[in-house]
Design a protein around this motif. Structure first.
Motif, PDB file in Angstrom:
ATOM      1  N   LYS A 175     111.818  24.814 118.587  1.00 18.29           N
ATOM      2  CA  LYS A 175     110.729  25.134 117.677  1.00 18.29           C
ATOM      3  C   LYS A 175     109.447  25.331 118.463  1.00 18.29           C
ATOM      4  CE  LYS A 175     112.495  22.958 113.548  1.00 18.29           C
ATOM      5  NZ  LYS A 175     112.225  22.027 112.453  1.00 18.29           N
ATOM      6  N   GLN A 176     108.737  26.409 118.123  1.00 15.22           N
ATOM      7  CA  GLN A 176     107.479  26.717 118.777  1.00 15.22           C
ATOM      8  C   GLN A 176     106.666  27.594 117.832  1.00 15.22           C
ATOM      9  OE1 GLN A 176     107.837  28.625 122.589  1.00 15.22           O
ATOM     10  NE2 GLN A 176     105.664  28.471 122.989  1.00 15.22           N
ATOM     11  N   PRO A 177     105.374  27.295 117.659  1.00  9.91           N
ATOM     12  CA  PRO A 177     104.538  28.126 116.790  1.00  9.91           C
ATOM     13  C   PRO A 177     104.583  29.592 117.213  1.00  9.91           C
ATOM     14  CG  PRO A 177     103.389  26.109 117.378  1.00  9.91           C
ATOM     15  CD  PRO A 177     104.637  26.163 118.221  1.00  9.91           C
ATOM     16  N   THR A 183     105.348  31.005 111.800  1.00  6.69           N
ATOM     17  CA  THR A 183     106.414  30.028 111.653  1.00  6.69           C
ATOM     18  C   THR A 183     106.458  29.116 112.867  1.00  6.69           C
ATOM     19  OG1 THR A 183     108.787  29.739 111.231  1.00  6.69           O
ATOM     20  CG2 THR A 183     108.162  31.519 112.713  1.00  6.69           C
ATOM     21  N   SER A 184     107.149  27.992 112.734  1.00 10.30           N
ATOM     22  CA  SER A 184     107.385  27.126 113.890  1.00 10.30           C
ATOM     23  C   SER A 184     108.818  27.283 114.399  1.00 10.30           C
ATOM     24  CB  SER A 184     107.121  25.659 113.530  1.00 10.30           C
ATOM     25  OG  SER A 184     108.031  25.246 112.530  1.00 10.30           O
ATOM     26  N   ASN A 185     109.628  28.072 113.678  1.00  4.71           N
ATOM     27  CA  ASN A 185     111.018  28.288 114.078  1.00  4.71           C
ATOM     28  C   ASN A 185     111.386  29.740 113.787  1.00  4.71           C
ATOM     29  OD1 ASN A 185     113.816  28.372 114.376  1.00  4.71           O
ATOM     30  ND2 ASN A 185     114.080  26.270 113.675  1.00  4.71           N
ATOM     31  N   THR A 201      99.987  25.778 119.894  1.00  5.77           N
ATOM     32  CA  THR A 201      99.795  24.968 118.686  1.00  5.77           C
ATOM     33  C   THR A 201      99.903  25.836 117.439  1.00  5.77           C
ATOM     34  OG1 THR A 201      97.408  25.297 118.510  1.00  5.77           O
ATOM     35  CG2 THR A 201      98.163  23.493 119.954  1.00  5.77           C
ATOM     36  N   MET A 202     100.207  25.191 116.327  1.00  6.21           N
ATOM     37  CA  MET A 202     100.278  25.917 115.053  1.00  6.21           C
ATOM     38  C   MET A 202      98.899  26.419 114.640  1.00  6.21           C
ATOM     39  SD  MET A 202     102.139  27.264 112.803  1.00  6.21           S
ATOM     40  CE  MET A 202     103.774  26.593 112.735  1.00  6.21           C
TER      41      MET A 202
END
Length: 109
Positions: A3-5, A23-25, A58-59
């Motif tokens: 998972k990564q922004p 998204t984060s995924n 970061t998100m």
């Protein structure tokens, strides 16, 4: 893929309808879009081809970039896509997803 922004851009076809999301995924989100699990704009307009994506630390950074891109004129978005993906290729295939069918579901044109 962990998972990564991420900010991603989907298109219905080359030079077609464009959608910008965050998204984060990325993989899970693409599967949702492609399966029609998310009712709304992308499902109604058959916008499922991944034409650009950008990862962030970061998100908050990803959300800021998404908001920036959503304010852009269409031509700016097209130029951004074509700067690295001039053929509007489906980048999701390079991430391990199967290629999409060329025809929209339900026999549409």
């Amino acid at each position: 893929m962990p998972k990564q922004p991420c900010v991603y851009v989907l298109a219905s076809q080359p030079n077609g309808t464009i959608y910008v999301g965050v998204t984060s995924n990325l993989i899970a989100r693409l599967v949702q879009h492609r399966s029609g699990a998310i009712p709304g704009f992308t499902q109604r307009n058959h916008v499922h081809v991944l034409v650009r994506y950008e990862f962030f630390a970061t998100m908050l950074e990803a959300i800021a970039r998404e908001k920036q891109l959503k304010r852009w004129h269409r031509l700016w978005k097209v130029n951004l896509i074509e700067s690295e993906n001039p053929d509007w290729a489906d980048l999701a295939v390079g991430l391990g997803l199967k290629p999409l069918n060329s025809r929209p579901p339900n026999g549409g044109c």
